[in-house]
Design a protein around this motif. Structure first.
Motif, PDB file in Angstrom:
ATOM      1  N   ALA A  18      13.910   7.133  -7.415  1.00 10.39           N
ATOM      2  CA  ALA A  18      15.072   7.611  -6.532  1.00 10.39           C
ATOM      3  C   ALA A  18      16.251   7.994  -7.438  1.00 10.39           C
ATOM      4  O   ALA A  18      16.841   8.934  -7.518  1.00 10.39           O
ATOM      5  N   LEU A  19      16.419   6.907  -8.347  1.00 10.34           N
ATOM      6  CA  LEU A  19      17.509   7.172  -9.288  1.00 10.34           C
ATOM      7  C   LEU A  19      17.348   8.284 -10.225  1.00 10.34           C
ATOM      8  O   LEU A  19      18.281   9.175 -10.516  1.00 10.34           O
ATOM      9  N   HIS A  20      16.089   8.614 -10.822  1.00 13.10           N
ATOM     10  CA  HIS A  20      15.794   9.686 -11.454  1.00 13.10           C
ATOM     11  C   HIS A  20      16.200  10.917 -10.775  1.00 13.10           C
ATOM     12  O   HIS A  20      17.006  12.019 -11.323  1.00 13.10           O
ATOM     13  N   GLU A  21      15.942  11.151  -9.598  1.00 12.51           N
ATOM     14  CA  GLU A  21      16.123  12.408  -8.616  1.00 12.51           C
ATOM     15  C   GLU A  21      17.786  12.308  -8.481  1.00 12.51           C
ATOM     16  O   GLU A  21      18.177  13.704  -8.526  1.00 12.51           O
ATOM     17  N   SER A  22      18.177  11.300  -8.178  1.00 11.06           N
ATOM     18  CA  SER A  22      19.804  11.692  -7.891  1.00 11.06           C
ATOM     19  C   SER A  22      20.664  11.811  -9.002  1.00 11.06           C
ATOM     20  O   SER A  22      21.508  12.813  -9.001  1.00 11.06           O
ATOM     21  N   LEU A  23      20.106  11.254 -10.242  1.00 14.05           N
ATOM     22  CA  LEU A  23      20.869  11.698 -11.407  1.00 14.05           C
ATOM     23  C   LEU A  23      20.515  13.148 -11.928  1.00 14.05           C
ATOM     24  O   LEU A  23      21.206  13.814 -12.525  1.00 14.05           O
ATOM     25  N   ARG A  24      19.348  13.574 -11.347  1.00 11.89           N
ATOM     26  CA  ARG A  24      18.857  15.082 -11.661  1.00 11.89           C
ATOM     27  C   ARG A  24      19.901  15.784 -11.010  1.00 11.89           C
ATOM     28  O   ARG A  24      20.295  17.075 -11.364  1.00 11.89           O
ATOM     29  N   GLN A  25      19.988  15.707  -9.633  1.00  9.82           N
ATOM     30  CA  GLN A  25      21.021  16.218  -8.687  1.00  9.82           C
ATOM     31  C   GLN A  25      22.395  16.439  -9.409  1.00  9.82           C
ATOM     32  O   GLN A  25      23.048  17.478  -9.248  1.00  9.82           O
ATOM     33  N   LEU A  26      22.823  15.264  -9.667  1.00 10.40           N
ATOM     34  CA  LEU A  26      24.211  15.102 -10.459  1.00 10.40           C
ATOM     35  C   LEU A  26      24.194  16.147 -11.489  1.00 10.40           C
ATOM     36  O   LEU A  26      25.099  16.935 -11.833  1.00 10.40           O
ATOM     37  N   ALA A  27      22.943  16.047 -12.508  1.00 15.36           N
ATOM     38  CA  ALA A  27      23.264  16.977 -13.911  1.00 15.36           C
ATOM     39  C   ALA A  27      23.297  18.490 -13.513  1.00 15.36           C
ATOM     40  O   ALA A  27      23.602  19.083 -13.742  1.00 15.36           O
ATOM     41  N   GLY A  28      22.309  18.729 -12.408  1.00 17.89           N
ATOM     42  CA  GLY A  28      22.271  19.881 -11.952  1.00 17.89           C
ATOM     43  C   GLY A  28      23.459  20.505 -11.347  1.00 17.89           C
ATOM     44  O   GLY A  28      23.840  21.703 -11.662  1.00 17.89           O
ATOM     45  N   GLU A  29      24.146  19.577 -10.603  1.00 25.26           N
ATOM     46  CA  GLU A  29      25.549  20.357 -10.141  1.00 25.26           C
ATOM     47  C   GLU A  29      26.648  20.264 -11.407  1.00 25.26           C
ATOM     48  O   GLU A  29      27.308  21.344 -11.466  1.00 25.26           O
ATOM     49  N   GLY A  30      26.552  19.408 -12.225  1.00 22.18           N
ATOM     50  CA  GLY A  30      27.431  19.320 -13.412  1.00 22.18           C
ATOM     51  C   GLY A  30      28.477  18.305 -13.171  1.00 22.18           C
ATOM     52  O   GLY A  30      29.052  18.138 -11.895  1.00 22.18           O
ATOM     53  N   LEU A  31      28.731  17.187 -13.965  1.00 19.66           N
ATOM     54  CA  LEU A  31      29.596  16.117 -13.611  1.00 19.66           C
ATOM     55  C   LEU A  31      30.944  16.742 -13.396  1.00 19.66           C
ATOM     56  O   LEU A  31      31.761  16.311 -12.222  1.00 19.66           O
ATOM     57  N   GLU A  32      31.355  17.521 -14.163  1.00 20.29           N
ATOM     58  CA  GLU A  32      33.014  18.113 -13.932  1.00 20.29           C
ATOM     59  C   GLU A  32      32.901  18.802 -12.409  1.00 20.29           C
ATOM     60  O   GLU A  32      33.950  18.669 -11.538  1.00 20.29           O
ATOM     61  N   ALA A  33      31.842  19.656 -12.092  1.00 18.24           N
ATOM     62  CA  ALA A  33      31.658  20.169 -10.718  1.00 18.24           C
ATOM     63  C   ALA A  33      31.796  19.157  -9.569  1.00 18.24           C
ATOM     64  O   ALA A  33      32.467  19.217  -8.711  1.00 18.24           O
ATOM     65  N   ALA A  34      31.076  18.122  -9.900  1.00 18.44           N
ATOM     66  CA  ALA A  34      30.950  16.831  -8.819  1.00 18.44           C
ATOM     67  C   ALA A  34      32.404  16.346  -8.813  1.00 18.44           C
ATOM     68  O   ALA A  34      32.760  16.054  -7.621  1.00 18.44           O
ATOM     69  N   TRP A  35      33.079  16.136  -9.973  1.00 21.69           N
ATOM     70  CA  TRP A  35      34.610  15.264  -9.803  1.00 21.69           C
ATOM     71  C   TRP A  35      35.160  16.443  -8.738  1.00 21.69           C
ATOM     72  O   TRP A  35      35.864  15.725  -8.042  1.00 21.69           O
TER      73      TRP A  35
END
Ligand code: PLP
Length: 375
Positions: free
Chosen positions: A262-279
């Motif tokens: 689950a963590l692998h997938e959630s971090l993959r989602q974050l990386a896919g969006e991009g940190l700055e875009a998520a912020w």
């Protein structure tokens, strides 16, 4: 012989989680968690852990080798920082502006170390001037500990400035990033953060129960130079690294295999969006929510300059029953918002916009539901 209890399978409803965490979990993360369990030393699983590590390094913006996910919640991440780094008699400057700063103090005391408190009123960020005065008055202090995003109040502290102050005064920084990671800017290497921990259940929108943790080379050096053994076997990072580190993996404890999928997938989602875009998304959704809440006449606990986008604390209007209102939101809208904690219990609501939950439809639902129950 005890009689076997007759119970049905548990099928929870699909709630919309807009409290202080756990937050709404990405559907992809729930699906990942349901995949077949493999052995925790299976080469395929070990390969996935390497990916988790590099995804965590990205999320924290660090090249720290000692970057892991503890098999325990955020409180264990906090405890891991203190038990590994602080020794009996050591002095720690602890900033306290809410529940979690106080929890840090308790960790320091339990280790037989000496906390020096820098208190700020609830709802305010940590005051760098007060921290500097404490650092000057206590040249024998070796650590500065503070909460980046205080979930009990919704206040964001200036981690970059505080870590620079720590460095200038010969202290290592211990930073609680449980609510900040993935939701607001956090740059571990650039800001010189030495020990940082988070939780899987906030802006990472993973299932609860894991705590990302990272130690800088200076923190690792401190750990290796200890005079006494780390007083916790489970949290001793020198042992944990035998499992998470490079090279040959050896058994430390049985990893929560599916939770790590689950963590692998959630971090993959974050990386896919991009940190700055998520912020930015967290900021945008916060502004949308803020406008609606203000239209409803609700007042924020924290001044605009220090407001966390992912945790919106607002005062409960006069004459409104806290528990009954939140219960109506849950029953009528399947919507969870948080009550106040500590000094703010019964006085404020905490509305989370964390990770996958920081979405337009959640903001709209929350405003519509609040409008109807506050009529
Ligand atoms: N630190 C902060 C800022 C938190 O918000 C929390 C949990 O809400 C914790 C620490 C403790 O994390 P956990 O509840 O996962 O043990």
């Amino acid at each position: 012989m005890l009689v076997a209890p007759q119970v049905s399978a548990f099928h929870p409803p699909r709630r919309i989680l807009m409290g202080p965490g756990p937050s709404d979990v990405y559907p992809e993360v729930l699906a990942a968690q349901a995949r077949p369990t493999v052995g925790h030393l299976d080469p395929l699983f070990v390969g996935m852990m390497d990916e988790v590590k590099s995804l965590l390094q990205y999320a924290f913006q660090t090249s720290n080798t000692m970057t892991v996910a503890l098999s325990a919640p955020g409180s264990a991440g906090m405890e891991a920082c203190f038990v590994n780094l602080v020794e009996p008699g050591g002095k720690v400057i602890v900033c306290r502006n809410g529940v979690f700063g106080e929890r840090m103090r308790q960790n320091v005391v339990r280790l037989g170390a000496v906390p020096v408190l820098v208190d700020s009123p609830w709802g305010q960020p940590v005051d760098p001037d007060a921290v500097e005065s404490a650092l000057k008055a206590n040249p024998d202090a070796r650590f500065l500990a503070f909460v980046h995003a205080e979930t009990s109040t919704g206040a964001l502290s200036d981690a970059k400035t505080l870590c620079a102050l720590a460095k200038r005064h010969g202290c290592l920084s211990i930073v609680d990033a449980v609510t900040s990671l993935g939701g607001v800017e956090l740059r571990v290497d650039e800001w010189g953060v030495d020990a940082v921990y988070s939780g899987s259940q906030k802006c990472l929108s993973c299932v609860p129960g894991l705590s990302p943790l990272s130690f800088s080379p200076a923190a690792v050096e401190k750990l290796q130079a200890r005079q006494s053994a780390v007083p916790s076997w489970f949290l001793d990072q020198t042992l944990v690294m035998a499992y998470w580190g490079g090279g040959k993996r050896s058994y430390h404890h049985t990893a929560p295999v599916n939770a790590l999928y689950a963590l692998h997938e959630s971090l993959r989602q974050l990386a896919g969006e991009g940190l700055e875009a998520a912020w930015q998304r967290h900021r945008d959704m916060h502004l949308l929510l803020r406008d609606g809440l203000e239209k409803l006449g609700l007042k924020f606990v924290v001044d605009a300059a220090a407001r966390l986008p992912q945790l919106n604390a607002v005062y409960i209007p006069e004459g409104i029953d806290d528990a009954a209102t939140r219960n109506r939101l849950l029953q009528e809208y399947n919507l969870e918002i948080g009550g106040g904690l500590g000094d703010l219990a019964g006085k404020a609501w905490r509305i989370g916009l964390m990770g996958y939950g920081a979405r337009r439809e959640n903001v709209a639902l929350c405003l519509k539901a609040l409008e109807s129950v506050l009529k």
